[in-house]
Design a protein around this motif. Sequence first.
Motif, mmCIF file in Angstrom:
data_model
loop_
_atom_site.group_PDB
_atom_site.id
_atom_site.type_symbol
_atom_site.label_atom_id
_atom_site.label_comp_id
_atom_site.label_asym_id
_atom_site.label_seq_id
_atom_site.Cartn_x
_atom_site.Cartn_y
_atom_site.Cartn_z
ATOM 1 N N VAL A 204 0.842 -1.197 0.000
ATOM 2 C CA VAL A 204 0.000 0.000 0.000
ATOM 3 C C VAL A 204 0.877 1.247 0.000
ATOM 4 C CG1 VAL A 204 -1.791 1.290 1.220
ATOM 5 C CG2 VAL A 204 -1.823 -1.222 1.245
ATOM 6 N N GLY A 205 0.713 2.081 -1.020
ATOM 7 C CA GLY A 205 1.382 3.379 -1.053
ATOM 8 C C GLY A 205 0.409 4.459 -0.633
ATOM 9 N N MET A 206 0.930 5.513 -0.017
ATOM 10 C CA MET A 206 0.040 6.582 0.443
ATOM 11 C C MET A 206 0.648 7.942 0.175
ATOM 12 S SD MET A 206 -2.130 6.829 3.958
ATOM 13 C CE MET A 206 -3.427 8.070 4.128
ATOM 14 N N VAL A 207 -0.198 8.859 -0.300
ATOM 15 C CA VAL A 207 0.198 10.244 -0.542
ATOM 16 C C VAL A 207 -0.696 11.131 0.309
ATOM 17 C CG1 VAL A 207 0.441 12.070 -2.263
ATOM 18 C CG2 VAL A 207 0.948 9.695 -2.883
ATOM 19 N N PHE A 208 -0.062 12.016 1.080
ATOM 20 C CA PHE A 208 -0.774 12.816 2.073
ATOM 21 C C PHE A 208 -1.007 14.241 1.572
ATOM 22 C CE2 PHE A 208 1.750 9.588 4.149
ATOM 23 C CZ PHE A 208 0.909 9.063 5.114
ATOM 24 N N GLN A 209 -1.724 15.020 2.378
ATOM 25 C CA GLN A 209 -1.901 16.444 2.080
ATOM 26 C C GLN A 209 -0.553 17.160 2.071
ATOM 27 O OE1 GLN A 209 -4.941 18.341 4.538
ATOM 28 N NE2 GLN A 209 -5.894 16.360 4.903
ATOM 29 N N SER A 210 0.243 16.919 3.114
ATOM 30 C CA SER A 210 1.601 17.461 3.158
ATOM 31 C C SER A 210 2.524 16.462 2.479
ATOM 32 C CB SER A 210 2.034 17.703 4.605
ATOM 33 O OG SER A 210 1.888 16.517 5.363
ATOM 34 N N PHE A 211 3.609 16.942 1.920
ATOM 35 C CA PHE A 211 4.414 16.109 1.024
ATOM 36 C C PHE A 211 5.268 15.093 1.775
ATOM 37 C CE2 PHE A 211 4.384 20.639 -0.553
ATOM 38 C CZ PHE A 211 3.179 20.505 -1.220
ATOM 39 N N ALA B 123 6.349 13.033 -4.250
ATOM 40 C CA ALA B 123 5.744 12.162 -3.238
ATOM 41 C C ALA B 123 4.998 10.999 -3.893
ATOM 42 C CB ALA B 123 4.801 12.973 -2.344
ATOM 43 N N ILE B 124 4.336 11.271 -5.008
ATOM 44 C CA ILE B 124 3.642 10.200 -5.734
ATOM 45 C C ILE B 124 4.662 9.215 -6.304
ATOM 46 C CG2 ILE B 124 2.222 9.680 -7.758
ATOM 47 C CD1 ILE B 124 0.784 12.383 -7.242
ATOM 48 N N ALA B 125 5.734 9.740 -6.903
ATOM 49 C CA ALA B 125 6.775 8.865 -7.448
ATOM 50 C C ALA B 125 7.396 8.012 -6.347
ATOM 51 C CB ALA B 125 7.845 9.698 -8.152
ATOM 52 N N ARG B 126 7.615 8.607 -5.183
ATOM 53 C CA ARG B 126 8.195 7.858 -4.065
ATOM 54 C C ARG B 126 7.281 6.710 -3.648
ATOM 55 N NH1 ARG B 126 9.287 10.802 1.625
ATOM 56 N NH2 ARG B 126 7.022 11.018 1.450
ATOM 57 N N ALA B 127 5.979 6.967 -3.586
ATOM 58 C CA ALA B 127 5.047 5.899 -3.225
ATOM 59 C C ALA B 127 5.028 4.804 -4.289
ATOM 60 C CB ALA B 127 3.640 6.477 -3.028
ATOM 61 N N LEU B 128 5.092 5.207 -5.558
ATOM 62 C CA LEU B 128 5.063 4.235 -6.653
ATOM 63 C C LEU B 128 6.332 3.400 -6.706
ATOM 64 C CD1 LEU B 128 3.527 6.416 -9.510
ATOM 65 C CD2 LEU B 128 2.393 4.581 -8.249
ATOM 66 N N ALA B 129 7.421 3.925 -6.180
ATOM 67 C CA ALA B 129 8.701 3.207 -6.237
ATOM 68 C C ALA B 129 8.653 1.879 -5.504
ATOM 69 C CB ALA B 129 9.821 4.081 -5.660
ATOM 70 N N MET B 130 7.733 1.743 -4.565
ATOM 71 C CA MET B 130 7.591 0.486 -3.830
ATOM 72 C C MET B 130 6.697 -0.511 -4.565
ATOM 73 S SD MET B 130 9.439 0.352 -1.129
ATOM 74 C CE MET B 130 8.660 -0.795 0.001
ATOM 75 N N GLN B 131 6.264 -0.131 -5.775
ATOM 76 C CA GLN B 131 5.423 -0.985 -6.614
ATOM 77 C C GLN B 131 4.196 -1.498 -5.854
ATOM 78 O OE1 GLN B 131 8.374 -3.906 -7.904
ATOM 79 N NE2 GLN B 131 8.838 -2.681 -9.710
ATOM 80 N N PRO B 132 3.420 -0.578 -5.297
ATOM 81 C CA PRO B 132 2.271 -0.997 -4.490
ATOM 82 C C PRO B 132 1.132 -1.533 -5.353
ATOM 83 C CG PRO B 132 2.233 1.370 -4.771
ATOM 84 C CD PRO B 132 3.519 0.892 -5.392
ATOM 85 N N LYS B 133 0.339 -2.387 -4.755
ATOM 86 C CA LYS B 133 -0.876 -2.847 -5.420
ATOM 87 C C LYS B 133 -2.014 -1.849 -5.219
ATOM 88 C CE LYS B 133 0.216 -7.763 -4.849
ATOM 89 N NZ LYS B 133 -0.210 -9.049 -4.212
#
Length: 258
Positions: A96-103, A163-173
């Motif tokens: 699970v990747g997560m992107v917050f209001q703050s970066f 921040a989105i790229a960082r979350a995607l780097a973990m290859q989340p489902k």
Amino acid sequence: MAAEVAVAADQAPVADDIIVARDVHKWFGDFHALRGVTTTVGRGEVVVVIGPSGSGKSTFIRTINRLEQHQRGDIIVDGVEMTDDVRNIDAIRREVGMVFQSFNLFPHLTVMRNITLAPMKVRKTPMDEAEASALELLERVGIPEQADKYPGELSGGQQQRVAIARALAMQPKIMLFDEPTSALDPEMIKEVLEVMKELAASHQMTIVAITHELGFAREVADRIVMFDEGQIVEDLPPAEFFNNPRHERVRRFLSQIL
């Protein structure tokens, strides 16, 4: 896989349901933040969550990766039940990747290091592979030229795309977005929404996004779920949600913001 608001709490999950919530309750002291939330999210589905401030929507998606602990009910993510067992929590968080209001970027690390840190530490990805993947992701979010800069050198919209790229780097489902544009200036909102639209269109992952951007919801969501007072009061495809909502609370909410 659309979920009905009145799904029975003991209903068995469908094979393609990647997120299952059954009768989920959460208290903050005496405040009952989630009041029996029951829903499912299908694999590859895009669900947009809306609702007034304090309605429980952020609390709910934070329970999906145990940023908030629910006190009653069941949450199952990709077949793993969310319990107090650290092994289960870790297994879910890896998917699970997560992107917050703050970066929430590390200010002392470059964009490249922000993106590669978790894959190298958690997934033991070799540095050259992690950096190659990071460059591909920065290309995908439209800022490959920012790889060697520090977060403080970027605009708010650029930081959120990192921040989105960082979350995607973990290859989340699964990707969870908690009002990712609310801290941005109006001119920066569009660039972040464009990245989210591309992710939704790719159908490569399941997306649950809290947002007040109703144009985005209308365009990309498979379903729109509305929270009010800790409960789901509506769960419909966008066309039906906007044109023929069933619940009077939804009609009032839409009349105030459209």
